[in-house]
Design a protein around this motif. Structure first.
Motif, PDB file in Angstrom:
ATOM      1  N   GLU A 179      -5.251  -8.612  -8.950  1.00 13.22           N
ATOM      2  CA  GLU A 179      -5.926  -7.605  -8.127  1.00 13.22           C
ATOM      3  C   GLU A 179      -7.266  -8.123  -7.621  1.00 13.22           C
ATOM      4  O   GLU A 179      -7.681  -7.818  -6.525  1.00 13.22           O
ATOM      5  CB  GLU A 179      -6.135  -6.313  -8.930  1.00 13.22           C
ATOM      6  N   GLY A 180      -7.933  -8.965  -8.416  1.00 13.14           N
ATOM      7  CA  GLY A 180      -9.222  -9.514  -8.000  1.00 13.14           C
ATOM      8  C   GLY A 180      -9.111 -10.500  -6.848  1.00 13.14           C
ATOM      9  O   GLY A 180     -10.041 -10.691  -6.085  1.00 13.14           O
ATOM     10  N   GLU A 181      -7.955 -11.167  -6.724  1.00 22.02           N
ATOM     11  CA  GLU A 181      -7.747 -12.147  -5.663  1.00 22.02           C
ATOM     12  C   GLU A 181      -7.428 -11.486  -4.324  1.00 22.02           C
ATOM     13  O   GLU A 181      -7.825 -11.960  -3.278  1.00 22.02           O
ATOM     14  CB  GLU A 181      -6.609 -13.099  -6.033  1.00 22.02           C
ATOM     15  N   GLN A 182      -6.662 -10.411  -4.354  1.00 19.05           N
ATOM     16  CA  GLN A 182      -6.247  -9.717  -3.152  1.00 19.05           C
ATOM     17  C   GLN A 182      -6.073  -8.238  -3.475  1.00 19.05           C
ATOM     18  O   GLN A 182      -5.810  -7.871  -4.611  1.00 19.05           O
ATOM     19  CB  GLN A 182      -4.895 -10.235  -2.638  1.00 19.05           C
ATOM     20  N   TYR A 183      -6.165  -7.397  -2.450  1.00 18.51           N
ATOM     21  CA  TYR A 183      -5.870  -5.980  -2.629  1.00 18.51           C
ATOM     22  C   TYR A 183      -4.364  -5.806  -2.790  1.00 18.51           C
ATOM     23  O   TYR A 183      -3.573  -6.566  -2.231  1.00 18.51           O
ATOM     24  CB  TYR A 183      -6.365  -5.163  -1.435  1.00 18.51           C
ATOM     25  N   SER A 184      -3.964  -4.795  -3.552  1.00 22.36           N
ATOM     26  CA  SER A 184      -2.544  -4.602  -3.833  1.00 22.36           C
ATOM     27  C   SER A 184      -1.723  -4.416  -2.558  1.00 22.36           C
ATOM     28  O   SER A 184      -0.599  -4.904  -2.453  1.00 22.36           O
ATOM     29  CB  SER A 184      -2.333  -3.419  -4.773  1.00 22.36           C
ATOM     30  N   GLU A 185      -2.280  -3.737  -1.558  1.00 22.01           N
ATOM     31  CA  GLU A 185      -1.541  -3.541  -0.303  1.00 22.01           C
ATOM     32  C   GLU A 185      -1.315  -4.882   0.404  1.00 22.01           C
ATOM     33  O   GLU A 185      -0.249  -5.113   0.980  1.00 22.01           O
ATOM     34  CB  GLU A 185      -2.288  -2.583   0.613  1.00 22.01           C
ATOM     35  N   ASP A 186      -2.300  -5.774   0.345  1.00 21.62           N
ATOM     36  CA  ASP A 186      -2.141  -7.105   0.948  1.00 21.62           C
ATOM     37  C   ASP A 186      -1.058  -7.906   0.215  1.00 21.62           C
ATOM     38  O   ASP A 186      -0.274  -8.612   0.843  1.00 21.62           O
ATOM     39  CB  ASP A 186      -3.457  -7.882   0.919  1.00 21.62           C
ATOM     40  N   ILE A 187      -1.037  -7.796  -1.104  1.00 21.07           N
ATOM     41  CA  ILE A 187      -0.013  -8.495  -1.895  1.00 21.07           C
ATOM     42  C   ILE A 187       1.368  -7.985  -1.493  1.00 21.07           C
ATOM     43  O   ILE A 187       2.283  -8.772  -1.234  1.00 21.07           O
ATOM     44  CB  ILE A 187      -0.247  -8.281  -3.405  1.00 21.07           C
ATOM     45  N   ALA A 188       1.520  -6.663  -1.436  1.00 21.35           N
ATOM     46  CA  ALA A 188       2.814  -6.080  -1.088  1.00 21.35           C
ATOM     47  C   ALA A 188       3.229  -6.478   0.320  1.00 21.35           C
ATOM     48  O   ALA A 188       4.394  -6.807   0.566  1.00 21.35           O
ATOM     49  CB  ALA A 188       2.761  -4.563  -1.223  1.00 21.35           C
ATOM     50  N   ASN A 189       2.305  -6.483   1.261  1.00 21.30           N
ATOM     51  CA  ASN A 189       2.634  -6.865   2.636  1.00 21.30           C
ATOM     52  C   ASN A 189       3.042  -8.332   2.725  1.00 21.30           C
ATOM     53  O   ASN A 189       3.964  -8.679   3.471  1.00 21.30           O
ATOM     54  CB  ASN A 189       1.466  -6.579   3.574  1.00 21.30           C
ATOM     55  N   GLU A 190       2.376  -9.194   1.980  1.00 25.73           N
ATOM     56  CA  GLU A 190       2.767 -10.614   1.960  1.00 25.73           C
ATOM     57  C   GLU A 190       4.176 -10.789   1.411  1.00 25.73           C
ATOM     58  O   GLU A 190       4.972 -11.556   1.945  1.00 25.73           O
ATOM     59  CB  GLU A 190       1.779 -11.441   1.122  1.00 25.73           C
ATOM     60  N   LEU A 191       4.481 -10.088   0.321  1.00 23.98           N
ATOM     61  CA  LEU A 191       5.817 -10.170  -0.253  1.00 23.98           C
ATOM     62  C   LEU A 191       6.860  -9.617   0.713  1.00 23.98           C
ATOM     63  O   LEU A 191       7.941 -10.178   0.871  1.00 23.98           O
ATOM     64  CB  LEU A 191       5.877  -9.393  -1.578  1.00 23.98           C
ATOM     65  N   TYR A 192       6.527  -8.525   1.390  1.00 21.24           N
ATOM     66  CA  TYR A 192       7.440  -7.938   2.371  1.00 21.24           C
ATOM     67  C   TYR A 192       7.739  -8.948   3.485  1.00 21.24           C
ATOM     68  O   TYR A 192       8.896  -9.130   3.866  1.00 21.24           O
ATOM     69  CB  TYR A 192       6.834  -6.659   2.953  1.00 21.24           C
ATOM     70  N   GLN A 193       6.714  -9.613   3.993  1.00 23.01           N
ATOM     71  CA  GLN A 193       6.908 -10.604   5.053  1.00 23.01           C
ATOM     72  C   GLN A 193       7.712 -11.795   4.542  1.00 23.01           C
ATOM     73  O   GLN A 193       8.556 -12.324   5.257  1.00 23.01           O
ATOM     74  CB  GLN A 193       5.573 -11.052   5.614  1.00 23.01           C
ATOM     75  N   TRP A 194       7.464 -12.189   3.316  1.00 26.97           N
ATOM     76  CA  TRP A 194       8.191 -13.313   2.733  1.00 26.97           C
ATOM     77  C   TRP A 194       9.678 -12.968   2.570  1.00 26.97           C
ATOM     78  O   TRP A 194      10.551 -13.766   2.892  1.00 26.97           O
ATOM     79  CB  TRP A 194       7.560 -13.688   1.401  1.00 26.97           C
ATOM     80  N   ILE A 195       9.944 -11.764   2.098  1.00 28.37           N
ATOM     81  CA  ILE A 195      11.321 -11.347   1.851  1.00 28.37           C
ATOM     82  C   ILE A 195      12.064 -11.140   3.178  1.00 28.37           C
ATOM     83  O   ILE A 195      13.217 -11.526   3.315  1.00 28.37           O
ATOM     84  CB  ILE A 195      11.361 -10.071   1.001  1.00 28.37           C
ATOM     85  N   SER A 196      11.387 -10.535   4.139  1.00 32.31           N
ATOM     86  CA  SER A 196      12.081 -10.235   5.396  1.00 32.31           C
ATOM     87  C   SER A 196      11.937 -11.405   6.346  1.00 32.31           C
ATOM     88  O   SER A 196      12.552 -11.530   7.325  1.00 32.31           O
ATOM     89  CB  SER A 196      11.553  -8.970   6.031  1.00 32.31           C
TER      90      SER A 196
END
Length: 105
Positions: free
Chosen positions: A88-105
């Motif tokens: 959480e300190g490295e990135q905001y949770s929404e940014d983490i989720a969006n990165e994973l979403y882009q990676w998956i899709s």
């Protein structure tokens, strides 16, 4: 992606209910930003079973919810077999989720 999906469907139509090809097109970012990619995927899975789109939607909601806590990020890291999951300190949770979403899709 697309050629293999087509070949599999033509060669063994009795084994494959559907096929998706997600090759990197120049307009892929527009599909993500407009949510069109998710709509297309949901429609394809909906052709297989009417319950699939709801399951996919719940999965995305779980992903976005899980990245909000350390325990949830550990679950995501394990399930997706990721080498590193940002804290959480490295990135905001929404940014983490969006990165994973882009990676998956």
């Amino acid at each position: 992606g697309g050629n293999l999906a087509l070949w599999l469907r033509l060669k063994n139509p009795n084994l494959w209910a559907g096929a998706l090809a997600s090759s990197a097109t120049p307009l892929k970012h527009l599909l993500r930003e407009s949510n069109s990619f998710s709509k297309i995927v949901s429609e394809v899975y909906g052709n297989v079973s009417s319950t699939c789109p709801d399951i996919v939607r719940r999965g995305w909601m779980e992903l976005f919810e899980n990245v909000k806590s350390k325990h949830g990020r550990d679950i995501v890291q394990h399930e997706l077999q990721l080498c590193h999951m940002p804290d959480e300190g490295e990135q905001y949770s929404e940014d983490i989720a969006n990165e994973l979403y882009q990676w998956i899709s």
